[in-house]
Design an enzyme around this catalytic site. Sequence first.
Site, short mmCIF file in Angstrom:
data_model
loop_
_atom_site.label_atom_id
_atom_site.label_comp_id
_atom_site.label_asym_id
_atom_site.label_seq_id
_atom_site.Cartn_x
_atom_site.Cartn_y
_atom_site.Cartn_z
N LYS A 95 0.87 -1.17 0.00
CA LYS A 95 0.00 0.00 0.00
C LYS A 95 0.91 1.22 0.00
CE LYS A 95 -3.21 2.74 2.66
NZ LYS A 95 -3.91 2.91 3.93
N GLY A 156 -8.23 8.76 9.52
CA GLY A 156 -8.51 8.85 10.94
C GLY A 156 -9.60 9.83 11.33
N ALA A 182 -9.74 5.12 4.04
CA ALA A 182 -9.55 6.30 4.90
C ALA A 182 -10.85 7.06 5.16
CB ALA A 182 -8.52 7.27 4.31
N GLY A 183 -11.04 7.39 6.40
CA GLY A 183 -12.15 8.23 6.81
C GLY A 183 -13.49 7.53 6.96
N ASN A 204 -9.63 0.93 9.42
CA ASN A 204 -8.77 0.70 10.58
C ASN A 204 -9.32 1.41 11.81
OD1 ASN A 204 -6.77 0.32 12.48
ND2 ASN A 204 -5.11 0.99 11.21
N THR A 205 -9.19 2.75 11.82
CA THR A 205 -9.51 3.52 13.02
C THR A 205 -10.90 3.20 13.59
OG1 THR A 205 -8.09 5.31 12.26
CG2 THR A 205 -9.73 5.86 13.94
#
Lengths: 255, 66
Positions: A95, A156, A182-183, A204-205
Amino acid sequence: MLTIAGRKFRSRLFGGTGKFSSPEVMKEALAASGCEMVTVALRRVDLNNPADDIMSVLDRDRYLFLPNTSGARDAGEAIRLARLARASGGGEWLKLEVTPDPRTLLPDPIETLKATEELVREGFKVLPYINADPILALRLQDAGAVAVMPLGSPIGTNQGVLTRFQIEIIIAQAQVPVIVDAGLGAPSHVAEAMEMGADAVLVNTAIAVAGDPVRMARAFAMAVEAGRIAYEAGLGSVSKDAAPSSPDDGLGFLR
Amino acid sequence: MKVLCNGKAQEIAPGTRVADCLRELGLEASSVVVECDGKILTREEYESHELQDSSVLELIRFVGGG
């Protein structure tokens, strides 16, 4: 079934391994997510804690590792991290992240393209993390990227798919899989991305920092599946004018 | 002689090899990748690669990330 660079994936949810409260919680949450590919980062060994090794926690037969180049601010740093990842036994999958500005963590498109060209030459399977730029996505595809990873919103931030219009164009044009990354802060966000026709999402987050990461992982997995089924089933068209769901005819008895 | 290991100066004996250094630090060779003076070493090179005075050693591994 999703295929990236010849490899098949049953799950269209990819997981991150950062920010979990413990290795045990991470392991259980990833299992609950059903994901088959997980991202990892590269950092200096903490010499005060030499036994702290994520590779001893995750089963490599179960997960394909997708090392990232997080922390790289230009193509040169990203290439150095990529080579270290491969030498670490991380394989060819990568990535590619080039984020020069720590405040926004938005990716640098020019450095990302430069690094992609070099890393493809070196035999990496490159999945570049990009702003949701349809032209850049095509340029990266032409450069040999095996997928593109446009952002929904900055890393994040849990803000969801703020780049909807651009991601729709990327999906319509791309010959390689589109992984929204992301996001994505809630199951509804990933459902939205999947309903739009994204091939997969990376989270992830939102899972790692949830009150109960294991249950949240399950919720994300269900949302990814629901969104994908809805996309395949074919959503109805959007209209500004109302259209009754009940018949217009047969109301003569009222008036 | 001195080497710089992950940004910190360390005193080591002449003739120290990378594998000795890893053992001293309690690190499994298979769990790290080593960059010495800007060159990535293969795991086979850990036993043979001798550190020089002022060598810059980076010991890197996978950590959680997104």
